[in-house]
Scaffold this motif. Sequence first.
Motif, short mmCIF file in Angstrom:
data_model
loop_
_atom_site.label_atom_id
_atom_site.label_comp_id
_atom_site.label_asym_id
_atom_site.label_seq_id
_atom_site.Cartn_x
_atom_site.Cartn_y
_atom_site.Cartn_z
N ASN A 164 -12.78 -32.89 -3.14
CA ASN A 164 -12.07 -32.12 -2.12
C ASN A 164 -10.58 -32.46 -2.20
N SER A 165 -9.72 -31.49 -1.91
CA SER A 165 -8.28 -31.75 -1.88
C SER A 165 -7.87 -32.24 -0.50
N PHE A 166 -6.98 -33.20 -0.44
CA PHE A 166 -6.53 -33.68 0.87
C PHE A 166 -5.13 -34.24 0.77
N ASP A 167 -4.50 -34.36 1.94
CA ASP A 167 -3.14 -34.89 2.01
C ASP A 167 -3.22 -36.35 2.45
N PRO A 168 -2.97 -37.29 1.55
CA PRO A 168 -3.15 -38.71 1.89
C PRO A 168 -2.22 -39.16 3.01
N SER A 169 -1.10 -38.47 3.20
CA SER A 169 -0.16 -38.90 4.23
C SER A 169 -0.68 -38.60 5.64
N LEU A 170 -1.70 -37.73 5.73
CA LEU A 170 -2.23 -37.38 7.04
C LEU A 170 -3.36 -38.29 7.48
N ARG A 171 -3.71 -39.23 6.62
CA ARG A 171 -4.85 -40.10 6.97
C ARG A 171 -4.46 -41.01 8.12
N SER A 172 -5.41 -41.18 9.03
CA SER A 172 -5.11 -41.93 10.25
C SER A 172 -5.40 -43.42 10.06
N GLY A 173 -4.83 -44.19 10.98
CA GLY A 173 -5.18 -45.61 11.11
C GLY A 173 -4.76 -46.46 9.94
N ILE A 228 -21.41 -27.50 -3.23
CA ILE A 228 -20.73 -26.22 -3.10
C ILE A 228 -19.90 -25.93 -4.35
N GLU A 229 -19.46 -24.67 -4.45
CA GLU A 229 -18.70 -24.29 -5.63
C GLU A 229 -17.24 -24.72 -5.53
N LYS A 230 -16.64 -24.51 -4.34
CA LYS A 230 -15.19 -24.67 -4.25
C LYS A 230 -14.74 -25.07 -2.84
N GLU A 231 -13.47 -25.47 -2.73
CA GLU A 231 -12.92 -25.96 -1.46
C GLU A 231 -13.06 -24.95 -0.33
N THR A 232 -12.84 -23.66 -0.63
CA THR A 232 -12.87 -22.66 0.45
C THR A 232 -14.28 -22.55 1.05
#
Length: 209
Positions: free
Chosen positions: A61-70, A99-103
């Motif tokens: 999965n794609s994610f923004d590491p800067s948004l991770r909490s704590g 699943i096939e994809k992020e969406t």
Amino acid sequence: MYPKTIQKLIDLFSKFPTVGPRTAARFVFYLIKLPQTELEELSSYLKELKKSIKMCSWCFNSFDPSLRSGQASSEQAGSEEVCPICEDKTRDKSLLCIIEKETDLTAIEKTKKYKGLYFILGGIINLKKKDKKDIRIGQLKERIKNNGFKEIIIAINPTTEGEITRLLLERELRPFNIKITHLGRGLPMGGELEYADPDTLSSSFDSRK
Ligand SMILES: [Zn+2]
């Protein structure tokens, strides 16, 4: 036939999912009409995309590491490889949804029905190319091997290619002796998961078999 810069962009856009050369050309001529500032904004987001977004080392999965909490966000790089879903201790670690994809992940998350983990295959069998190399079957098996899943849900579009992919997955995963299910009624044959309304998708999770 077009000036070189235009042709180059058409070629690039043509590689996008579901975009053919004609749509690609429309994109380019749309871009030409935009003010320079908007083009620069677009290009700066493109430049940042790979830098600011990470791919989860477990589920892809794609994610923004800067948004991770704590605490996690202050840890050293390298511990930031896992996405918020994989990291979430309240999620049911005995369930895996392929699943096939992020969406598709986004569509399923919207239903709030499913609370397990995901694995993004990155593609499905392409009937024209008969190609499996884009699908992360090897990595999928690695993930399943050591995780004690009780159920694996295959949530792939009920299209012809999706069904062929599902049958392939069922065959490949049978040796693990884990209950394998797929989405049930509600999703129309040939339909796409990401366009299904949340209620329909939710009830297809309930009726999985
Ligand atoms: Zn993840």
